[in-house]
Design a protein around this motif. Structure first.
Motif, PDB file in Angstrom:
ATOM      1  N   MET A  48       0.826  -1.182   0.000  1.00  0.00           N
ATOM      2  CA  MET A  48       0.000   0.000   0.000  1.00  0.00           C
ATOM      3  C   MET A  48       0.880   1.259   0.000  1.00  0.00           C
ATOM      4  O   MET A  48       0.532   2.229  -0.662  1.00  0.00           O
ATOM      5  N   LYS A  49       1.995   1.195   0.709  1.00  0.00           N
ATOM      6  CA  LYS A  49       2.893   2.356   0.730  1.00  0.00           C
ATOM      7  C   LYS A  49       3.368   2.704  -0.674  1.00  0.00           C
ATOM      8  O   LYS A  49       3.463   3.876  -1.032  1.00  0.00           O
ATOM      9  N   GLN A  50       3.678   1.677  -1.451  1.00  0.00           N
ATOM     10  CA  GLN A  50       4.133   1.909  -2.821  1.00  0.00           C
ATOM     11  C   GLN A  50       3.032   2.540  -3.668  1.00  0.00           C
ATOM     12  O   GLN A  50       3.297   3.450  -4.461  1.00  0.00           O
ATOM     13  N   LEU A  51       1.809   2.068  -3.498  1.00  0.00           N
ATOM     14  CA  LEU A  51       0.685   2.659  -4.238  1.00  0.00           C
ATOM     15  C   LEU A  51       0.505   4.125  -3.841  1.00  0.00           C
ATOM     16  O   LEU A  51       0.313   4.989  -4.708  1.00  0.00           O
ATOM     17  N   GLN A  52       0.579   4.404  -2.553  1.00  0.00           N
ATOM     18  CA  GLN A  52       0.418   5.783  -2.096  1.00  0.00           C
ATOM     19  C   GLN A  52       1.549   6.661  -2.622  1.00  0.00           C
ATOM     20  O   GLN A  52       1.319   7.799  -3.028  1.00  0.00           O
ATOM     21  N   LYS A  53       2.753   6.125  -2.666  1.00  0.00           N
ATOM     22  CA  LYS A  53       3.898   6.877  -3.193  1.00  0.00           C
ATOM     23  C   LYS A  53       3.718   7.150  -4.684  1.00  0.00           C
ATOM     24  O   LYS A  53       3.964   8.263  -5.162  1.00  0.00           O
ATOM     25  N   GLU A  54       3.278   6.146  -5.420  1.00  0.00           N
ATOM     26  CA  GLU A  54       3.081   6.289  -6.864  1.00  0.00           C
ATOM     27  C   GLU A  54       2.029   7.361  -7.171  1.00  0.00           C
ATOM     28  O   GLU A  54       2.233   8.211  -8.046  1.00  0.00           O
ATOM     29  N   VAL A  55       0.923   7.340  -6.438  1.00  0.00           N
ATOM     30  CA  VAL A  55      -0.124   8.341  -6.639  1.00  0.00           C
ATOM     31  C   VAL A  55       0.395   9.723  -6.247  1.00  0.00           C
ATOM     32  O   VAL A  55       0.157  10.706  -6.957  1.00  0.00           O
ATOM     33  N   ASP A  56       1.131   9.807  -5.145  1.00  0.00           N
ATOM     34  CA  ASP A  56       1.662  11.093  -4.698  1.00  0.00           C
ATOM     35  C   ASP A  56       2.622  11.682  -5.728  1.00  0.00           C
ATOM     36  O   ASP A  56       2.598  12.891  -6.002  1.00  0.00           O
ATOM     37  N   GLU A  57       3.462  10.843  -6.315  1.00  0.00           N
ATOM     38  CA  GLU A  57       4.382  11.312  -7.353  1.00  0.00           C
ATOM     39  C   GLU A  57       3.606  11.793  -8.583  1.00  0.00           C
ATOM     40  O   GLU A  57       3.976  12.789  -9.203  1.00  0.00           O
ATOM     41  N   TYR A  58       2.541  11.086  -8.926  1.00  0.00           N
ATOM     42  CA  TYR A  58       1.726  11.496 -10.068  1.00  0.00           C
ATOM     43  C   TYR A  58       1.079  12.852  -9.791  1.00  0.00           C
ATOM     44  O   TYR A  58       1.193  13.779 -10.597  1.00  0.00           O
ATOM     45  N   ILE A  59       0.415  12.994  -8.663  1.00  0.00           N
ATOM     46  CA  ILE A  59      -0.269  14.245  -8.322  1.00  0.00           C
ATOM     47  C   ILE A  59       0.741  15.374  -8.124  1.00  0.00           C
ATOM     48  O   ILE A  59       0.477  16.523  -8.482  1.00  0.00           O
ATOM     49  N   GLY A  60       1.916  15.053  -7.602  1.00  0.00           N
ATOM     50  CA  GLY A  60       2.944  16.048  -7.323  1.00  0.00           C
ATOM     51  C   GLY A  60       3.487  16.766  -8.542  1.00  0.00           C
ATOM     52  O   GLY A  60       4.110  17.822  -8.416  1.00  0.00           O
ATOM     53  N   GLN A  61       3.247  16.251  -9.723  1.00  0.00           N
ATOM     54  CA  GLN A  61       3.754  16.899 -10.934  1.00  0.00           C
ATOM     55  C   GLN A  61       2.832  18.033 -11.412  1.00  0.00           C
ATOM     56  O   GLN A  61       3.171  18.744 -12.347  1.00  0.00           O
ATOM     57  N   PHE A  62       1.705  18.225 -10.739  1.00  0.00           N
ATOM     58  CA  PHE A  62       0.747  19.256 -11.139  1.00  0.00           C
ATOM     59  C   PHE A  62       0.668  20.367 -10.096  1.00  0.00           C
ATOM     60  O   PHE A  62       0.651  20.094  -8.901  1.00  0.00           O
ATOM     61  N   LYS A  63       0.612  21.611 -10.547  1.00  0.00           N
ATOM     62  CA  LYS A  63       0.535  22.758  -9.646  1.00  0.00           C
ATOM     63  C   LYS A  63      -0.704  22.692  -8.752  1.00  0.00           C
ATOM     64  O   LYS A  63      -0.662  23.119  -7.609  1.00  0.00           O
ATOM     65  N   GLU A  64      -1.799  22.155  -9.290  1.00  0.00           N
ATOM     66  CA  GLU A  64      -3.046  22.117  -8.521  1.00  0.00           C
ATOM     67  C   GLU A  64      -2.968  21.204  -7.304  1.00  0.00           C
ATOM     68  O   GLU A  64      -3.650  21.427  -6.314  1.00  0.00           O
ATOM     69  N   GLY A  65      -2.148  20.166  -7.387  1.00  0.00           N
ATOM     70  CA  GLY A  65      -2.033  19.221  -6.276  1.00  0.00           C
ATOM     71  C   GLY A  65      -3.335  18.486  -6.019  1.00  0.00           C
ATOM     72  O   GLY A  65      -4.159  18.314  -6.920  1.00  0.00           O
ATOM     73  N   TYR A  66      -3.497  18.053  -4.782  1.00  0.00           N
ATOM     74  CA  TYR A  66      -4.706  17.318  -4.416  1.00  0.00           C
ATOM     75  C   TYR A  66      -5.897  18.264  -4.321  1.00  0.00           C
ATOM     76  O   TYR A  66      -5.760  19.412  -3.915  1.00  0.00           O
ATOM     77  N   PHE A  67      -7.073  17.753  -4.667  1.00  0.00           N
ATOM     78  CA  PHE A  67      -8.307  18.503  -4.445  1.00  0.00           C
ATOM     79  C   PHE A  67      -8.557  18.552  -2.942  1.00  0.00           C
ATOM     80  O   PHE A  67      -7.939  17.809  -2.170  1.00  0.00           O
ATOM     81  N   SER A  68      -9.486  19.371  -2.525  1.00  0.00           N
ATOM     82  CA  SER A  68      -9.842  19.433  -1.104  1.00  0.00           C
ATOM     83  C   SER A  68     -10.461  18.090  -0.686  1.00  0.00           C
ATOM     84  O   SER A  68     -11.022  17.371  -1.524  1.00  0.00           O
ATOM     85  N   PRO A  69     -10.371  17.753   0.594  1.00  0.00           N
ATOM     86  CA  PRO A  69     -10.981  16.499   1.048  1.00  0.00           C
ATOM     87  C   PRO A  69     -12.466  16.396   0.697  1.00  0.00           C
ATOM     88  O   PRO A  69     -12.936  15.329   0.286  1.00  0.00           O
ATOM     89  N   LEU A  70     -13.195  17.485   0.815  1.00  0.00           N
ATOM     90  CA  LEU A  70     -14.619  17.442   0.494  1.00  0.00           C
ATOM     91  C   LEU A  70     -14.842  17.169  -0.992  1.00  0.00           C
ATOM     92  O   LEU A  70     -15.722  16.383  -1.366  1.00  0.00           O
ATOM     93  N   ALA A  71     -14.040  17.791  -1.841  1.00  0.00           N
ATOM     94  CA  ALA A  71     -14.150  17.543  -3.285  1.00  0.00           C
ATOM     95  C   ALA A  71     -13.795  16.098  -3.607  1.00  0.00           C
ATOM     96  O   ALA A  71     -14.443  15.463  -4.458  1.00  0.00           O
TER      97      ALA A  71
END
Length: 109
Positions: free
Chosen positions: A1-24
């Motif tokens: 699971m750590k690897q999956l979380q890291k992979e997603v974080d690296e993917y999202i990290g390449q965009f200025k917008e980053g993660y959406f808000s928790p509610l979104a």
């Protein structure tokens, strides 16, 4: 699971917008759950697909749900493997006698 979380974080990290808000993300997860429910209903329920509807796999919809769940966890600094361990501990302690266990013979033991 750590690897999956890291992979997603690296993917999202390449965009200025980053993660959406928790509610979104919760709204998006609800949307994805609806799509998963629709596919399960088409395959196992009483509602066949219309001829005009594209074929989507249940697996794909589960993958979409997992991606959004990982995004939500990452944005809240939650380690999903730790969350999983806590839930399994709960099932193995509090709920250990809740369900009827199979006989050892049924388990192939």
């Amino acid at each position: 699971m750590k690897q999956l979380q890291k992979e997603v974080d690296e993917y999202i990290g390449q965009f200025k917008e980053g993660y959406f808000s928790p509610l979104a993300m919760l709204a998006r997860m609800t949307e994805e759950l609806g799509e998963l429910a629709r596919e399960v209903n088409h395959h196992y329920g009483e509602k066949p697909k219309k001829n005009s509807e594209d074929e989507k796999a249940i697996e794909e919809e589960m993958g979409d749900m997992l991606f959004v769940l990982i995004c939500l966890a990452n944005s809240l600094n939650i380690q999903l493997d730790d969350a999983h361990d806590r839930v399994m501990n709960k099932f193995n302690t509090r709920d250990k006698n809740r369900w009827t266990r199979k006989d050892k013979e049924e388990n192939g033991q």
